[in-house]
Design a protein around this motif. Structure first.
Motif, PDB file in Angstrom:
ATOM      1  N   GLU A 140       0.807  -1.308  -0.023  1.00 24.61           N
ATOM      2  CA  GLU A 140      -0.003   0.002   0.032  1.00 24.61           C
ATOM      3  C   GLU A 140       0.862   1.240   0.061  1.00 24.61           C
ATOM      4  O   GLU A 140       0.538   2.240  -0.618  1.00 24.61           O
ATOM      5  N   ARG A 141       1.833   1.199   0.820  1.00 23.39           N
ATOM      6  CA  ARG A 141       2.654   2.593   0.929  1.00 23.39           C
ATOM      7  C   ARG A 141       3.339   2.747  -0.510  1.00 23.39           C
ATOM      8  O   ARG A 141       3.177   3.950  -0.802  1.00 23.39           O
ATOM      9  N   ARG A 142       3.807   1.736  -1.205  1.00 18.42           N
ATOM     10  CA  ARG A 142       4.589   1.870  -2.465  1.00 18.42           C
ATOM     11  C   ARG A 142       3.270   2.413  -3.343  1.00 18.42           C
ATOM     12  O   ARG A 142       3.498   3.347  -4.415  1.00 18.42           O
ATOM     13  N   ARG A 143       2.157   1.866  -3.380  1.00 16.53           N
ATOM     14  CA  ARG A 143       1.117   2.221  -4.210  1.00 16.53           C
ATOM     15  C   ARG A 143       0.637   3.903  -4.194  1.00 16.53           C
ATOM     16  O   ARG A 143       0.477   4.485  -5.054  1.00 16.53           O
ATOM     17  N   ALA A 144       0.639   4.061  -2.891  1.00 20.10           N
ATOM     18  CA  ALA A 144       0.177   5.587  -2.487  1.00 20.10           C
ATOM     19  C   ALA A 144       1.390   6.569  -2.947  1.00 20.10           C
ATOM     20  O   ALA A 144       1.160   7.608  -3.437  1.00 20.10           O
ATOM     21  N   TRP A 145       2.896   5.976  -2.967  1.00 19.00           N
ATOM     22  CA  TRP A 145       3.687   6.908  -3.455  1.00 19.00           C
ATOM     23  C   TRP A 145       3.749   6.866  -4.782  1.00 19.00           C
ATOM     24  O   TRP A 145       3.781   8.089  -5.276  1.00 19.00           O
ATOM     25  N   ASP A 146       3.326   6.217  -5.409  1.00 19.99           N
ATOM     26  CA  ASP A 146       3.094   6.354  -7.031  1.00 19.99           C
ATOM     27  C   ASP A 146       2.099   7.016  -7.365  1.00 19.99           C
ATOM     28  O   ASP A 146       2.016   8.011  -8.380  1.00 19.99           O
ATOM     29  N   VAL A 147       0.883   7.065  -6.626  1.00 18.81           N
ATOM     30  CA  VAL A 147      -0.107   7.794  -6.973  1.00 18.81           C
ATOM     31  C   VAL A 147       0.168   9.343  -6.637  1.00 18.81           C
ATOM     32  O   VAL A 147      -0.109  10.093  -7.514  1.00 18.81           O
ATOM     33  N   ALA A 148       0.867   9.593  -5.352  1.00 15.29           N
ATOM     34  CA  ALA A 148       1.163  10.960  -5.112  1.00 15.29           C
ATOM     35  C   ALA A 148       2.199  11.517  -6.119  1.00 15.29           C
ATOM     36  O   ALA A 148       2.270  12.689  -6.631  1.00 15.29           O
ATOM     37  N   THR A 149       3.191  10.501  -6.661  1.00 10.76           N
ATOM     38  CA  THR A 149       4.095  11.185  -7.345  1.00 10.76           C
ATOM     39  C   THR A 149       3.371  11.500  -8.916  1.00 10.76           C
ATOM     40  O   THR A 149       3.908  12.308  -9.603  1.00 10.76           O
ATOM     41  N   SER A 150       2.522  10.449  -9.359  1.00 11.20           N
ATOM     42  CA  SER A 150       1.791  10.782 -10.435  1.00 11.20           C
ATOM     43  C   SER A 150       1.029  12.061 -10.565  1.00 11.20           C
ATOM     44  O   SER A 150       0.890  12.794 -11.404  1.00 11.20           O
ATOM     45  N   ILE A 151       0.879  12.690  -9.389  1.00  3.75           N
ATOM     46  CA  ILE A 151      -0.296  13.918  -9.357  1.00  3.75           C
ATOM     47  C   ILE A 151       1.120  15.007  -9.000  1.00  3.75           C
ATOM     48  O   ILE A 151       0.939  16.170  -9.525  1.00  3.75           O
ATOM     49  N   LEU A 152       2.105  14.910  -8.064  1.00  2.00           N
ATOM     50  CA  LEU A 152       3.037  16.121  -7.911  1.00  2.00           C
ATOM     51  C   LEU A 152       4.101  16.070  -8.637  1.00  2.00           C
ATOM     52  O   LEU A 152       4.753  17.140  -8.913  1.00  2.00           O
ATOM     53  N   GLY A 153       4.414  14.969  -9.485  1.00  5.13           N
ATOM     54  CA  GLY A 153       5.780  15.143 -10.531  1.00  5.13           C
ATOM     55  C   GLY A 153       6.786  14.730  -9.408  1.00  5.13           C
ATOM     56  O   GLY A 153       6.660  14.359  -8.232  1.00  5.13           O
ATOM     57  N   LYS A 154       7.920  14.802 -10.040  1.00  2.52           N
ATOM     58  CA  LYS A 154       9.109  14.500  -9.151  1.00  2.52           C
ATOM     59  C   LYS A 154       9.723  15.862  -8.509  1.00  2.52           C
ATOM     60  O   LYS A 154      10.841  16.000  -7.900  1.00  2.52           O
ATOM     61  N   PHE A 155       9.021  16.855  -8.475  1.00  2.00           N
ATOM     62  CA  PHE A 155       9.455  18.073  -7.719  1.00  2.00           C
ATOM     63  C   PHE A 155       9.868  17.760  -6.086  1.00  2.00           C
ATOM     64  O   PHE A 155      10.586  18.255  -5.502  1.00  2.00           O
ATOM     65  N   ASN A 156       8.847  16.980  -5.713  1.00  2.00           N
ATOM     66  CA  ASN A 156       9.062  16.652  -4.203  1.00  2.00           C
ATOM     67  C   ASN A 156      10.211  15.454  -4.190  1.00  2.00           C
ATOM     68  O   ASN A 156      10.477  15.516  -2.892  1.00  2.00           O
ATOM     69  N   ASP A 157      10.806  15.244  -5.213  1.00  2.00           N
ATOM     70  CA  ASP A 157      11.873  13.979  -5.099  1.00  2.00           C
ATOM     71  C   ASP A 157      13.221  14.895  -5.573  1.00  2.00           C
ATOM     72  O   ASP A 157      14.140  14.274  -5.543  1.00  2.00           O
ATOM     73  N   ALA A 158      12.981  16.489  -5.580  1.00  2.00           N
ATOM     74  CA  ALA A 158      14.360  17.044  -5.898  1.00  2.00           C
ATOM     75  C   ALA A 158      15.341  17.064  -5.187  1.00  2.00           C
ATOM     76  O   ALA A 158      15.320  17.060  -3.774  1.00  2.00           O
ATOM     77  N   MET A 159      16.779  17.172  -5.669  1.00  2.00           N
ATOM     78  CA  MET A 159      18.111  17.386  -4.843  1.00  2.00           C
ATOM     79  C   MET A 159      18.239  18.902  -4.654  1.00  2.00           C
ATOM     80  O   MET A 159      17.689  19.510  -5.455  1.00  2.00           O
ATOM     81  N   VAL A 160      19.043  19.177  -3.561  1.00  2.00           N
ATOM     82  CA  VAL A 160      19.260  20.422  -3.419  1.00  2.00           C
ATOM     83  C   VAL A 160      20.836  21.009  -3.726  1.00  2.00           C
ATOM     84  O   VAL A 160      21.628  20.110  -3.351  1.00  2.00           O
TER      85      VAL A 160
END
Length: 816
Positions: free
Chosen positions: A485-505
């Motif tokens: 479930e956690r992985r499925r939810a992560w995929d849903v969130a990423t499909s909505i937010l894009g990879k901005f939330n996974d950006a490096m600094v």
């Protein structure tokens, strides 16, 4: 030297026989202290904690964690009716924000604030040339419409209509203006799903604080769910790195308890089967328990924590450390069966086993110590715990075990007798099977051993040539993290937010350095091949503050006036007006700067101190898999170092760099660790055995390691930062068995290799079984990397054992 050590063990035996309570009390005291210290060991599960604190990627990560306003995120995925989930999200957000900045830095279910700010300002993100072209198209259309309506048109040629799709694409190409259309209704949503994104300042490693923060968030979401009966029909799933961190910790903790308990139970079970005596179980359990307590108490004093690799050493040290006691106890019972008293059996066991057990402990400790020659922190910690565990278990065993036997096993051993019960009482003869096999086919065994050796060399070369490293990060994760479930939810969130939330600094000292860094990185993107772009976007706060606003503002305001006039004259349809009106700037629109941006927009680029504009975010490619180290290495290299014109070099920070450095550490340190382990093992063998005996032991070790090479090659095993550890320690632990067989064979005046197999050979098999079962318990782990460590280590144990009880005896059987 040998005589001096013999005299020491003779004196030690005298103390243990005369006053067994003294060594028992000493070991009990040290073990109690060790157990108390071990209970304070912290479990750390983050991968950056596997690297040295001085590693540039770790230094950069620590700086980013100290300066950026949030350390990690929690994402709440709501699934259900679109109207209901939007209402539910709106109910959750204020509750999360009310928890305060110490728990939640920000909570949003959309970009409503950003949209309301940017929509009337969107046109200012266009270039001067684009605005001029757009203004000309609007003027041409206006003039034609007016002329047509008044009947004054001199030319009936209609100018091309305004291409709304082209204008839409024009806006979407602008980093700041694209915020207007990224989420059409302002929510982080797609049909049937919405994401509430909460950011927290709690550092990744503070698991207790993370758990408290997540529990408080859960409480607020539960309270919000009670506000409307319709919310009960919404599917709520939590994901994000806060949740993943807690899951990871729980999985490793459960693994430690499960694997450690299973390993110890398996080890003691084969001990019972071999000796078939309750007293043997008692003394061995007490001895290994004290050895483990002292080992991990020392670990607390020196290191202070365990990680995802070293935490599983409990099972490994138990399986390997008990070998000293097995060899001692085996010789002790052998003497007692021959009629010796307890005191005599203790003296003989001391005198005859200390050389082989000392060499075994030294070789094992040396094998673990070879890992300390690397710069990889987890290898160095693994080396310390493993080496100190072997040494500690040896010291505890030679001090405590004889005293326990004197105290608990003082009666003479009754004759074995005959019959089934007597055979059971004698225990399982682990070495008898091999004593029967060797004389029947010694030549075939030697030929097969030579074939394994040659094939192993060939396969080892081919294995190294095909790059055996593991590049799929999902293959080193916990099972529950790579699916469910956690992985499925992560995929849903990423499909909505894009990879901005996974950006490096990339962190700069001031906004101008950040702006230049962004330009450098964008230039790198432009120069990369079209099919090898290392990232998708480089974002900074300057994306939201367009250039040349003073020059462009009159054009934009004039264009807005023209569109409003066109609407008044009904030149603009209702549908087009609905799309256009929100984009029209008010007449009093003024230029804006960094300080005028709404907090929600500026937050990702704002430091804890409140300084804006010093943070640059590098988004990974949406078409690449960030769990693929091949891509992650390319991604990390693209922003690891960013040189500026003023001579400064800015450094990137984030997960990509950490994993790239972990892989680099394994690849560069493998040859060194293997070479040192082999050198130390050879030195220990040469120092304790005669030349001919040492040569046969090293030949057996070569056969054993060739078997490991065959297993790695044909089982298609890929090396990662954990299973690699099994290779250097196989040298030290694997040679133990050949050394013990050779020591007993050389010590016996009969020169009967088959008798050696029936006696010491059985103990050697048992030693291998305990070590093997310690590793075998790792196969029950939730972590795929830990399981692969167990697989490689078990294969190494089995291969080295067979070389010690088949190849080595076959050679000496043929010679005699």
């Amino acid at each position: 030297m040998r005589e001096t050590i013999d005299r020491f063990f003779e004196r030690l035996a005298n103390v243990q026989i005369a006053r067994p309570a003294i060594p028992m009390a000493l070991v009990a005291l040290l073990s109690a202290l060790g157990a108390w210290l071990a209970l304070h060991l912290e479990l750390r599960t983050r991968f950056d904690q596997l690297l040295p604190e001085s590693q540039p990627s770790v230094v950069a990560l620590r700086e980013a964690q100290a300066r950026t306003p949030y350390a990690q995120t929690a994402m709440i995925v709501l699934e259900g009716d679109d109207l209901v989930i939007r209402k539910f999200g709106d109910a959750i957000v204020p509750r999360l924000r009310a928890l305060g900045p110490s728990v939640v830095t920000s909570a949003d279910d959309g970009v409503q604030t950003a949209r309301s700010f940017f929509m009337p300002r969107a046109a200012l993100f266009l270039t001067t040339a684009e605005l001029a072209k757009l203004s000309q198209v609007a003027d041409d259309r206006w003039n034609w419409e007016v002329a047509r309506a008044s009947g004054t048109a001199l030319d009936d040629t209609e100018p091309p209509p305004v291409d709304k799709d082209e204008i839409q694409k024009l806006f979407e190409s602008k980093p700041g203006a694209s915020e207007v259309d990224r989420f059409p209704d302002g929510y982080f949503a797609r049909p049937g799903a919405l994401v509430v994104l909460a950011r927290s300042p709690v550092p990744l490693g503070d698991l207790d604080d993370v758990k408290r923060a997540v529990d408080r968030m859960h409480g607020e979401v539960d309270e919000a769910a009670r506000e409307d009966p319709a919310f009960s029909r919404v599917r709520v799933t939590w994901t994000g790195d806060m949740i993943a961190g807690l899951d990871e910790y729980a999985a490793v903790r459960d693994d430690l308890l499960h694997v450690g308990g299973t390993g110890l139970a398996l080890v003691l079970s084969v001990v019972v089967l071999y000796f078939m005596r309750f007293r043997a179980l008692v003394v061995m359990t007490a001895t290994i328990a004290c050895g483990l307590a002292c080992t991990f108490g020392l670990t607390d004093l020196v290191i202070g924590h365990l990680n995802v690799a070293t935490g599983f050493l409990f099972s490994i040290v138990a399986g390997n450390g008990i070998n000293v006691g097995i060899l001692y106890l085996s010789r002790y019972y052998e003497e007692k069966r021959n009629g010796a008293s307890t005191a005599e059996a203790v003296r003989v066991a001391h005198r005859t086993t200390w050389p082989s057990t000392a060499v075994a402990a030294i070789a094992s400790a040396a094998a673990y110590s070879s890992l300390a020659a690397t710069h990889f922190r987890t290898f160095r910690q693994f080396a310390f715990i493993g080496a100190s565990g072997m040494t500690t278990c040896w010291l505890v065993t030679v001090t405590l075990l004889p005293a326990l036997l004197v105290a608990l096993d003082a009666r003479p051993m009754a004759p074995a007798g005959a019959g089934v019960f007597a055979r059971v009482r004698r225990g399982v003869p682990y070495g008898a099977l091999f004593a029967k096999i060797v004389p029947r086919a010694p030549t075939a065994i030697l030929v097969a051993s030579a074939a394994v050796g040659i094939a192993g060399i060939v396969c080892a070369a081919r294995y190294a040539a095909r790059n055996p490293m593991e590049y799929d990060l999902t293959k080193i994760q916990n099972d529950r993290m790579s699916g469910g479930e956690r992985r499925r939810a992560w995929d849903v969130a990423t499909s909505i937010l894009g990879k901005f939330n996974d950006a490096m600094v990339v962190l700069a000292d001031d906004p101008e350095d950040a702006r230049e860094a962004q330009a450098v990185l964008r230039d790198r993107w432009a120069k990369a091949p079209a099919n090898r772009k290392p990232f998708d976007a480089v974002r900074s706060i300057f994306d939201f503050v367009p250039d040349d606003q003073v020059e462009k503002l009159p054009v934009v305001l004039g264009l807005a006036d023209r569109v409003r006039s066109a609407r008044e004259h009904r030149f603009v349809t209702d549908a087009d007006w609905a799309r256009t009106e929100p984009l029209l700037p008010p007449p009093d629109l003024k230029p804006w700067g960094l300080g005028d941006l709404p907090a929600d927009v500026a937050r990702p680029f704002t430091e804890r101190s409140g300084a804006r504009g010093t943070i640059v975010l590098v988004e990974p490619s949406a078409t690449e898999n960030t769990n693929d180290l091949h891509y992650l290495l390319r991604y990390a290299a693209s922003f690891r170092d960013v040189p500026l014109r003023n001579g400064k070099v800015l450094h990137g920070a984030g997960r990509a760099l950490v994993f790239a450095d972990i892989l680099d550490a394994v690849v560069t340190q493998v040859p060194r660790a293997l070479g040192i382990s082999l050198a130390l093992t050879i030195a220990a063998v040469l120092a304790t055995l005669r030349r001919s005996h040492a040569a046969s032991v090293l030949a057996a070790l070569a056969v054993g390691f060739s078997g490991v090479a065959l297993f790695l090659y044909y089982a298609h095993i890929r090396l990662n930062f954990l299973n690699f550890i099994a290779l250097p320690i196989t040298f030290g632990i694997g040679v133990d068995y050949s050394v013990n067989v050779m020591q007993r064979y050389a010590a016996d005046g009969s020169r009967d290799i088959l008798a050696t197999l029936r006696t010491t050979g059985g103990a050697v098999v048992l030693c291998s079984l305990t070590t093997m079962l310690g590793y075998f318990a790792l196969l029950g782990s939730h972590n795929q990397a830990i399981r692969s460590l167990g697989e490689v280590a078990v294969a190494g144990e089995a291969s080295c054992l067979l070389a010690a009880v088949l190849a080595l005896p076959a050679w000496w059987y043929r010679r005699t």
